[in-house]
Scaffold this active site. Structure first.
Site, PDB file in Angstrom:
ATOM      1  N   ASN A  72       0.809  -1.218   0.000  1.00  0.00           N
ATOM      2  CA  ASN A  72       0.000   0.000   0.000  1.00  0.00           C
ATOM      3  C   ASN A  72       0.844   1.271   0.000  1.00  0.00           C
ATOM      4  O   ASN A  72       0.399   2.314  -0.470  1.00  0.00           O
ATOM      5  CB  ASN A  72      -0.909  -0.028   1.241  1.00  0.00           C
ATOM      6  CG  ASN A  72      -1.460   1.343   1.594  1.00  0.00           C
ATOM      7  OD1 ASN A  72      -2.441   1.814   1.028  1.00  0.00           O
ATOM      8  ND2 ASN A  72      -0.807   2.041   2.543  1.00  0.00           N
ATOM      9  N   TYR A  81       3.637  10.233 -10.869  1.00  0.00           N
ATOM     10  CA  TYR A  81       2.740   9.342 -10.116  1.00  0.00           C
ATOM     11  C   TYR A  81       2.042   8.356 -11.050  1.00  0.00           C
ATOM     12  O   TYR A  81       2.053   7.136 -10.824  1.00  0.00           O
ATOM     13  CB  TYR A  81       1.713  10.191  -9.367  1.00  0.00           C
ATOM     14  CG  TYR A  81       0.733   9.399  -8.541  1.00  0.00           C
ATOM     15  CD1 TYR A  81       1.130   8.804  -7.347  1.00  0.00           C
ATOM     16  CD2 TYR A  81      -0.593   9.252  -8.936  1.00  0.00           C
ATOM     17  CE1 TYR A  81       0.236   8.081  -6.575  1.00  0.00           C
ATOM     18  CE2 TYR A  81      -1.504   8.529  -8.171  1.00  0.00           C
ATOM     19  CZ  TYR A  81      -1.084   7.949  -6.997  1.00  0.00           C
ATOM     20  OH  TYR A  81      -1.976   7.234  -6.235  1.00  0.00           O
TER      21      TYR A  81
END
Ligand code: NAI
Length: 254
Positions: free
Chosen positions: A85, A150
């Site tokens: 995560n 990103y």
């Protein structure tokens, strides 16, 4: 359908706050033995529910990753589920992105996922089962202006997931990525934006409401269960319709 995760050993990276903290707490509530990894943890108990063990680990540092994985295996005898995560965002246009920012984004999002998978998978191979769940994003499919580092890093996570799923298939280890949509957290500050800006973002969702970390955890608990044993190498969209249509706000008369 009962998803029985009792006593499964679950490692969640980036679990000191945000979505990761909720994922860890939810697996613990299912009876799993959960170890949270992060750069640092706030003082005091992690949550009101069953205990989550906390181990300081920088997922970009191979030694730190190996030490954390060794610690978990020594203590719990193996690792059944790995949730990658941990992630960071970079918010600048391509021309304004400096090299260090680009590299850092790839180091954490792709490098961290790679290092954790490489350290954990041998322990799953040894027992012939395992679940690896990698945080991607809708940005891996539909990026936004200012999200090149990103979005590219999350697209790389998806490809890493696909390759690894094939390499680990013979060992009955499934590897999947998941794409959350817009979960207000420290990372994005959605909840603190002016109302008009929030409206503009919500207008891109078929379900037109913010996602909660529990929406993500619900999916991961299923993907970690025995009932998901034939799902591998895929990117599961848990974005509330972010990827479904061009102008979902029309359905709301907007
Ligand atoms: P967050 O910023 O609230 O939490 C991220 C956690 O990762 C933090 O606790 C941080 O300390 C940890 N972390 C960062 N670098 C690390 C490192 N080198 N080693 C270990 N831990 C590290 O972020 P949030 O919103 O909870 O996001 C979690 C994941 O979900 C990320 O991978 C993110 O890209 C992804 N995601 C989030 C969305 C959202 O709307 N919040 C949407 C799509 C994907």
């Amino acid at each position: 359908m009962e998803l029985d995760l009792r006593d499964r050993v679950v490692v969640v990276t980036g679990a000191a706050r945000g979505i990761g903290a909720v994922i860890a707490a939810r697996f613990a509530a299912e009876g799993a033995r959960v170890v949270a990894l992060d750069l640092a943890f706030p003082a005091g108990p992690a949550n009101d529910g069953p205990a989550v063990e906390q181990v300081v680990c920088d997922v970009t540092d191979p030694d730190s990753v190996q030490a954390a994985v060794d610690w978990v295996v020594e203590r719990h005898g193996g690792i059944d589920v790995l949730v990658n995560n941990a992630g960071i965002v970079a918010d600048s246009t391509v021309l304004e992105t400096d090299w260090a920012t680009w590299q850092k984004c790839f180091d954490v999002n792709v490098g961290g996922t790679f290092l954790m998978c490489r350290a954990v998978a041998p322990h799953m191979q040894a027992v012939g089962r395992g679940r690896i769940l990698n945080a991607a994003s809708f940005a891996a499919i539909v990026p936004s202006v200012g999200s090149a580092a990103y979005a590219a890093s999350k697209a790389a996570v998806v490809q890493l997931t696909r390759v690894l799923s094939s390499e680990l298939g013979p060992h009955e280890i499934t590897v999947n990525a998941y794409a959350p949509g817009m979960v207000p957290t420290t990372m994005n500050g959605f909840a603190d934006m002016p109302a008009a800006q929030q409206d503009r973002l919500l207008d891109t969702l078929s379900l037109r409401r913010w996602e909660s970390p529990d929406d993500v955890a619900d999916l991961l608990i299923f993907l970690a269960s025995d009932q998901a044993s034939y799902i591998t190498g895929t990117l599961v969209d848990v974005s509330g319709g972010k990827l479904a249509t061009q102008i979902p706000a029309k359905a709301y008369g907007r």
